[in-house]
Design a protein around this motif. Structure first.
Motif, PDB file in Angstrom:
ATOM      1  N   PRO A  34       3.869 -34.787  -6.454  1.00  0.00           N
ATOM      2  CA  PRO A  34       4.628 -33.530  -6.356  1.00  0.00           C
ATOM      3  C   PRO A  34       5.271 -33.115  -7.682  1.00  0.00           C
ATOM      4  CG  PRO A  34       5.171 -35.011  -4.551  1.00  0.00           C
ATOM      5  CD  PRO A  34       4.390 -35.814  -5.553  1.00  0.00           C
ATOM      6  N   VAL A  35       5.769 -34.081  -8.422  1.00  0.00           N
ATOM      7  CA  VAL A  35       6.423 -33.772  -9.698  1.00  0.00           C
ATOM      8  C   VAL A  35       5.401 -33.307 -10.718  1.00  0.00           C
ATOM      9  CG1 VAL A  35       7.812 -34.703 -11.598  1.00  0.00           C
ATOM     10  CG2 VAL A  35       8.283 -35.410  -9.238  1.00  0.00           C
ATOM     11  N   LYS A  36       4.280 -34.005 -10.796  1.00  0.00           N
ATOM     12  CA  LYS A  36       3.253 -33.640 -11.778  1.00  0.00           C
ATOM     13  C   LYS A  36       2.632 -32.286 -11.446  1.00  0.00           C
ATOM     14  CE  LYS A  36      -0.307 -35.787 -14.585  1.00  0.00           C
ATOM     15  NZ  LYS A  36      -0.950 -34.527 -14.905  1.00  0.00           N
ATOM     16  N   PHE A  42       4.059 -25.188 -14.169  1.00  0.00           N
ATOM     17  CA  PHE A  42       5.027 -24.535 -15.057  1.00  0.00           C
ATOM     18  C   PHE A  42       4.476 -24.458 -16.484  1.00  0.00           C
ATOM     19  CE2 PHE A  42       8.686 -24.350 -17.869  1.00  0.00           C
ATOM     20  CZ  PHE A  42       9.515 -23.429 -17.249  1.00  0.00           C
ATOM     21  N   ARG A  43       3.931 -25.566 -16.954  1.00  0.00           N
ATOM     22  CA  ARG A  43       3.402 -25.618 -18.321  1.00  0.00           C
ATOM     23  C   ARG A  43       2.262 -24.613 -18.514  1.00  0.00           C
ATOM     24  NH1 ARG A  43       2.639 -30.539 -18.403  1.00  0.00           N
ATOM     25  NH2 ARG A  43       4.378 -31.265 -19.695  1.00  0.00           N
ATOM     26  N   ILE A 130      12.165 -27.615 -20.850  1.00  0.00           N
ATOM     27  CA  ILE A 130      12.475 -27.383 -19.438  1.00  0.00           C
ATOM     28  C   ILE A 130      11.828 -28.449 -18.560  1.00  0.00           C
ATOM     29  CG2 ILE A 130      12.225 -25.798 -17.498  1.00  0.00           C
ATOM     30  CD1 ILE A 130      14.255 -24.913 -19.612  1.00  0.00           C
ATOM     31  N   ILE A 131      10.592 -28.793 -18.873  1.00  0.00           N
ATOM     32  CA  ILE A 131       9.905 -29.819 -18.085  1.00  0.00           C
ATOM     33  C   ILE A 131      10.606 -31.161 -18.204  1.00  0.00           C
ATOM     34  CG2 ILE A 131       7.796 -31.226 -17.999  1.00  0.00           C
ATOM     35  CD1 ILE A 131       6.245 -28.627 -18.513  1.00  0.00           C
ATOM     36  N   ASP A 132      11.041 -31.502 -19.419  1.00  0.00           N
ATOM     37  CA  ASP A 132      11.763 -32.762 -19.623  1.00  0.00           C
ATOM     38  C   ASP A 132      13.049 -32.787 -18.804  1.00  0.00           C
ATOM     39  OD1 ASP A 132      12.266 -35.304 -21.185  1.00  0.00           O
ATOM     40  OD2 ASP A 132      14.003 -34.135 -21.834  1.00  0.00           O
ATOM     41  N   ARG A 133      13.762 -31.672 -18.821  1.00  0.00           N
ATOM     42  CA  ARG A 133      15.004 -31.594 -18.062  1.00  0.00           C
ATOM     43  C   ARG A 133      14.730 -31.647 -16.557  1.00  0.00           C
ATOM     44  NH1 ARG A 133      19.878 -28.724 -20.822  1.00  0.00           N
ATOM     45  NH2 ARG A 133      20.668 -29.087 -18.726  1.00  0.00           N
ATOM     46  N   GLN A 135      12.199 -33.077 -14.981  1.00  0.00           N
ATOM     47  CA  GLN A 135      11.828 -34.434 -14.587  1.00  0.00           C
ATOM     48  C   GLN A 135      13.060 -35.323 -14.467  1.00  0.00           C
ATOM     49  OE1 GLN A 135       9.101 -35.117 -17.839  1.00  0.00           O
ATOM     50  NE2 GLN A 135       7.295 -34.753 -16.563  1.00  0.00           N
ATOM     51  N   ARG A 136      13.941 -35.215 -15.443  1.00  0.00           N
ATOM     52  CA  ARG A 136      15.149 -36.036 -15.429  1.00  0.00           C
ATOM     53  C   ARG A 136      16.071 -35.654 -14.273  1.00  0.00           C
ATOM     54  NH1 ARG A 136      16.155 -35.416 -20.276  1.00  0.00           N
ATOM     55  NH2 ARG A 136      17.497 -33.582 -20.126  1.00  0.00           N
ATOM     56  N   GLN A 137      16.282 -34.344 -14.095  1.00  0.00           N
ATOM     57  CA  GLN A 137      17.158 -33.888 -13.016  1.00  0.00           C
ATOM     58  C   GLN A 137      16.593 -34.241 -11.643  1.00  0.00           C
ATOM     59  OE1 GLN A 137      20.130 -32.366 -12.837  1.00  0.00           O
ATOM     60  NE2 GLN A 137      20.555 -31.774 -14.942  1.00  0.00           N
ATOM     61  N   SER A 138      15.282 -34.147 -11.501  1.00  0.00           N
ATOM     62  CA  SER A 138      14.649 -34.473 -10.216  1.00  0.00           C
ATOM     63  C   SER A 138      14.780 -35.963  -9.915  1.00  0.00           C
ATOM     64  CB  SER A 138      13.174 -34.062 -10.231  1.00  0.00           C
ATOM     65  OG  SER A 138      13.031 -32.671 -10.378  1.00  0.00           O
ATOM     66  N   PHE A 139      14.634 -36.775 -10.943  1.00  0.00           N
ATOM     67  CA  PHE A 139      14.816 -38.224 -10.757  1.00  0.00           C
ATOM     68  C   PHE A 139      16.266 -38.517 -10.361  1.00  0.00           C
ATOM     69  CE2 PHE A 139      15.912 -42.456 -12.401  1.00  0.00           C
ATOM     70  CZ  PHE A 139      14.969 -43.231 -11.745  1.00  0.00           C
ATOM     71  N   GLU A 140      17.199 -37.848 -11.039  1.00  0.00           N
ATOM     72  CA  GLU A 140      18.610 -38.035 -10.711  1.00  0.00           C
ATOM     73  C   GLU A 140      18.885 -37.635  -9.262  1.00  0.00           C
ATOM     74  OE1 GLU A 140      20.815 -35.820 -13.596  1.00  0.00           O
ATOM     75  OE2 GLU A 140      20.035 -36.989 -15.277  1.00  0.00           O
ATOM     76  N   ALA A 141      18.281 -36.535  -8.819  1.00  0.00           N
ATOM     77  CA  ALA A 141      18.467 -36.090  -7.439  1.00  0.00           C
ATOM     78  C   ALA A 141      17.931 -37.132  -6.457  1.00  0.00           C
ATOM     79  CB  ALA A 141      17.775 -34.752  -7.217  1.00  0.00           C
TER      80      ALA A 141
END
Length: 263
Positions: A34-36, A42-43, A130-133, A135-141
């Motif tokens: 789902p993340v990829k 987006f990319r 944006i993608i880096d952020r 990925q990080r925010q989604s992992f944090e969630a």
């Protein structure tokens, strides 16, 4: 299937484990389907977006854009988000600058729809950032679904970087920090300040936070919060004080010794 973060314990012990395994866990999370799928879409499409209206009308791209700043709850607020983007951040009267939550200004600034004649969406730097952020925010969630305190501390490094890069003066950085709800919660708890402080005059809040930071951290200079040593102390105090507040089963003697060792 999305990779589920491994969090074997809460509190400071859980943080030490998460910190030690973070790089490997983040990589596994980023490669989950789902993340990829979301980041690849987006990319591939963000460079074609020339207006804020285009972005808010593409739910898949908007989901990544908002998620990158921890604003996913606004996914359905299309008119509000479009206005945030279109007005930009250069004008002091812009909506993003009027909101107490500084993440909206960071979000608007990142795309540049209202700040530049040509938006920043055409650059690969924006796409990667944006993608880096996201990925990080989604992992944090995902971590937050198991332990919200650990989600908050995972956000500390990036949030402090956002605060220090958004303004140059100490007071302006503090106001930005106070407007960043997740970071404020960590700092406020680490400093041992009650939640009721949010109800007093904002200038009084500023002085209280600065005085307390000088006492606990040895500095009221937000730029110094970027140091690994100070962030580690902040996180340790936050998790310990949170455990005290939640009555997480830590012995009173252990809590007292740990807090004394971090004053």
């Amino acid at each position: 299937m999305t990779f589920q973060p491994i969090v074997p314990a809460g509190g400071y012990a859980g943080w030490l484990f998460l910190e030690r395994t973070l790089e490997q866990q983040q990589e596994s999370f980023d490669e989950s389907f789902p993340v990829k799928r979301a980041t690849d879409y987006f990319r591939e499409n963000i460079s074609d977006v020339q207006t804020a209206e285009q972005l808010v009308n593409d739910r898949e791209m908007l989901s990544v854009a908002l998620g990158a700043f921890g604003l996913s709850d606004d996914l359905g607020n299309k008119y509000f988000i479009q206005k945030i983007l279109e007005e930009g951040t250069i004008d002091d009267g812009a909506l993003a600058n009027k909101l107490s939550d500084s993440r909206y200004a960071e979000f608007s600034r990142a795309f540049g729809f209202g700040d530049f004649s040509i938006p920043l969406t055409a650059t690969s730097v924006v796409s990667d950032s944006i993608i880096d952020r996201y990925q990080r925010q989604s992992f944090e969630a995902a971590v937050g679904e198991q332990d919200n305190q650990l989600r908050l501390v995972l956000n500390v490094d990036k949030a402090i970087d956002d605060v220090t890069s958004s303004a140059s003066s100490t007071d302006a950085q503090w106001f930005s920090l106070l407007g960043n709800a997740p970071l404020r919660e960590v700092v406020q708890t680490a400093l041992g300040l009650p939640s009721e402080i949010a109800s007093v005059d904002i200038d009084q809040q500023l002085e209280t936070f600065k005085d307390r930071a000088e006492s606990i951290f040895g500095t009221d200079d937000v730029n110094e919060f970027n140091s690994d040593e100070l962030q580690e102390k902040m996180i340790r105090l936050f998790l310990i004080r949170s455990s005290v507040s939640a009555g997480a089963g830590i012995s009173s003697g252990s809590i007292a010794l740990t807090l004394l060792g971090n004053q």
